[in-house]
Design a protein around this motif. Structure first.
Motif, short mmCIF file in Angstrom:
data_model
loop_
_atom_site.label_atom_id
_atom_site.label_comp_id
_atom_site.label_asym_id
_atom_site.label_seq_id
_atom_site.Cartn_x
_atom_site.Cartn_y
_atom_site.Cartn_z
N TYR A 135 0.98 -1.17 -0.03
CA TYR A 135 0.11 -0.17 -0.03
C TYR A 135 0.91 1.16 0.12
CZ TYR A 135 0.69 0.44 5.02
OH TYR A 135 1.43 0.21 6.38
N ILE A 136 0.21 2.45 -0.37
CA ILE A 136 1.21 3.65 -0.34
C ILE A 136 0.29 4.56 0.70
CG2 ILE A 136 1.60 5.69 -1.84
CD1 ILE A 136 1.28 3.80 -4.40
N THR A 137 1.34 5.32 1.27
CA THR A 137 0.81 6.53 2.03
C THR A 137 1.50 7.95 1.52
OG1 THR A 137 2.56 6.03 3.73
CG2 THR A 137 0.63 5.27 4.38
N THR A 138 0.83 8.79 1.85
CA THR A 138 1.26 10.04 1.55
C THR A 138 1.09 11.04 2.64
OG1 THR A 138 -0.78 11.09 0.27
CG2 THR A 138 0.79 9.79 -1.29
N ARG A 173 9.28 9.62 6.56
CA ARG A 173 10.46 10.39 6.05
C ARG A 173 10.34 10.70 4.66
NH1 ARG A 173 14.27 5.18 6.56
NH2 ARG A 173 13.59 4.34 4.49
N SER A 174 9.37 10.49 3.90
CA SER A 174 9.17 11.05 2.60
C SER A 174 7.70 11.30 2.30
CB SER A 174 9.78 9.98 1.64
OG SER A 174 10.92 9.60 1.81
N PRO A 175 7.57 12.27 1.44
CA PRO A 175 6.12 12.48 0.95
C PRO A 175 5.34 11.46 0.73
CG PRO A 175 7.50 14.04 -0.11
CD PRO A 175 8.33 13.03 0.56
N ILE A 176 6.03 10.57 -0.13
CA ILE A 176 5.33 9.24 -0.81
C ILE A 176 6.17 7.79 -0.50
CG2 ILE A 176 4.53 8.20 -2.86
CD1 ILE A 176 4.32 11.06 -4.06
N ILE A 177 5.38 6.87 0.21
CA ILE A 177 5.99 5.76 0.57
C ILE A 177 5.30 4.56 0.34
CG2 ILE A 177 6.73 4.34 2.51
CD1 ILE A 177 7.29 7.09 3.88
N ILE A 178 5.74 3.64 -0.42
CA ILE A 178 5.29 2.41 -0.86
C ILE A 178 5.78 1.39 0.24
CG2 ILE A 178 5.13 0.35 -2.23
CD1 ILE A 178 5.53 2.20 -4.48
N HIS A 179 4.68 0.92 0.95
CA HIS A 179 4.83 -0.18 2.07
C HIS A 179 4.73 -1.53 1.65
CE1 HIS A 179 4.35 3.20 4.94
NE2 HIS A 179 3.67 3.51 4.10
N GLY A 227 3.78 -4.67 3.31
CA GLY A 227 3.46 -5.03 4.65
C GLY A 227 3.00 -3.86 5.51
N TRP A 228 2.89 -4.15 6.74
CA TRP A 228 2.34 -3.09 7.74
C TRP A 228 3.65 -2.35 8.21
CZ3 TRP A 228 4.21 -3.09 12.88
CH2 TRP A 228 4.70 -4.10 13.32
N GLN A 229 4.85 -2.75 8.11
CA GLN A 229 6.08 -2.02 9.03
C GLN A 229 7.34 -1.72 7.88
OE1 GLN A 229 7.54 -4.54 11.72
NE2 GLN A 229 8.47 -6.28 10.41
N TRP A 230 7.24 -2.44 6.72
CA TRP A 230 8.49 -2.14 6.09
C TRP A 230 8.48 -0.84 4.91
CZ3 TRP A 230 12.19 -3.79 8.73
CH2 TRP A 230 12.21 -5.03 9.32
N TYR A 231 9.44 -0.25 4.40
CA TYR A 231 9.31 0.56 3.35
C TYR A 231 9.97 -0.09 2.09
CZ TYR A 231 8.86 5.06 6.13
OH TYR A 231 8.41 5.80 6.89
N PHE A 232 9.01 -0.39 1.12
CA PHE A 232 9.30 -0.79 -0.07
C PHE A 232 10.07 0.21 -0.95
CE2 PHE A 232 7.91 -1.76 -4.63
CZ PHE A 232 8.94 -2.73 -4.62
N ALA A 233 9.54 1.42 -1.14
CA ALA A 233 10.19 2.55 -1.87
C ALA A 233 9.62 3.81 -1.54
CB ALA A 233 9.45 2.47 -3.45
N GLU A 234 10.44 4.68 -1.85
CA GLU A 234 10.03 6.27 -1.47
C GLU A 234 10.06 7.04 -2.45
OE1 GLU A 234 11.93 7.36 2.42
OE2 GLU A 234 13.09 5.63 1.90
N PHE A 235 9.23 8.13 -2.65
CA PHE A 235 9.37 9.15 -3.73
C PHE A 235 9.28 10.51 -3.27
CE2 PHE A 235 7.88 4.89 -5.49
CZ PHE A 235 8.62 4.81 -6.29
N SER A 236 9.67 11.27 -4.01
CA SER A 236 9.77 12.87 -3.62
C SER A 236 8.36 13.66 -4.16
CB SER A 236 10.81 13.57 -4.06
OG SER A 236 11.97 13.12 -3.37
N ASN A 237 7.85 12.92 -5.22
CA ASN A 237 6.61 13.71 -5.95
C ASN A 237 6.01 12.63 -6.62
OD1 ASN A 237 7.79 13.35 -8.64
ND2 ASN A 237 9.37 14.79 -7.91
N TRP A 238 4.75 13.11 -7.31
CA TRP A 238 3.67 12.16 -7.94
C TRP A 238 4.49 11.79 -9.28
CZ3 TRP A 238 -0.29 9.38 -6.76
CH2 TRP A 238 -0.79 9.53 -5.65
N GLN A 256 7.49 10.97 -9.82
CA GLN A 256 8.46 10.01 -9.71
C GLN A 256 7.22 8.51 -9.36
OE1 GLN A 256 10.63 11.14 -6.49
NE2 GLN A 256 11.99 12.37 -7.62
N LEU A 257 6.48 8.70 -8.40
CA LEU A 257 5.62 7.71 -8.34
C LEU A 257 4.80 7.14 -9.67
CD1 LEU A 257 4.02 5.63 -6.26
CD2 LEU A 257 2.44 7.26 -6.25
N GLU A 258 4.24 7.91 -10.53
CA GLU A 258 3.64 7.46 -11.73
C GLU A 258 4.49 6.84 -12.69
OE1 GLU A 258 1.63 11.35 -12.59
OE2 GLU A 258 -0.16 10.79 -11.41
#
Length: 149
Positions: free
Chosen positions: A5-8, A18-24, A26-37, A39-41
């Motif tokens: 899942y993603i949180t912003t 720690r980043s504006p956009i994070i792909i998680h 599971g419930w605890q680990w960061y899979f990826a981080e992005f500074s803007n939409w 990059q995410l798109e």
């Protein structure tokens, strides 16, 4: 396999988001981080992922952070090479090469979207034939332009 899942957040909270956009992963680990939409798109398009807004509210940990959003991702996440792959022969032929993080460095990784699951292949840091980190200046440039997967 785990839920992805993603949180912003509007304004970063270094202790909790720690980043504006994070792909998680599971419930605890960061899979990826992005500074803007943008990059995410780019990542979502490359990986063949779709997202849907699931939840939106004021960030309860720190109201100064503004609105927090959670997005559902249409695939599960799998890391089939626990500890990283040692040889390219472990990677399915249909997997796509992408730059990603492994042991803190940007290296060649591979992803495969089979229609249900996004499979991630990251090299083992001890596998010198496949673990080839970018030089520091290229690493910094890559993160600035693409975010961190």
């Amino acid at each position: 396999m785990s839920e992805m899942y993603i949180t912003t957040i509007e304004n970063v909270d270094p202790e909790r988001h720690r980043s504006p956009i994070i792909i998680h992963d599971g419930w605890q680990w960061y899979f990826a981080e992005f500074s803007n939409w943008e990059q995410l798109e780019r990542f979502l398009d490359f990986a063949g992922l779709e997202i849907e807004l699931e939840e939106e509210n004021q960030w309860f940990f720190n109201p100064k952070c503004g609105t927090w959003r959670k997005y559902r991702v249409n695939r599960k996440l799998d890391n089939p090479c626990d500890g990283g792959f040692w040889s390219l022969s472990e990677i399915p032929e249909s997997a796509k090469k992408i730059k990603g993080h492994s042991n803190g460095s940007i290296v060649d990784c591979y992803i495969l979207n089979d229609g249900e699951t996004l499979h991630i292949y990251r090299p083992n840091p001890n596998a010198k034939e496949v673990y080839k980190p970018l030089p520091l200046d290229e690493h910094i440039k890559y993160i600035r332009e693409h975010g961190g997967f």
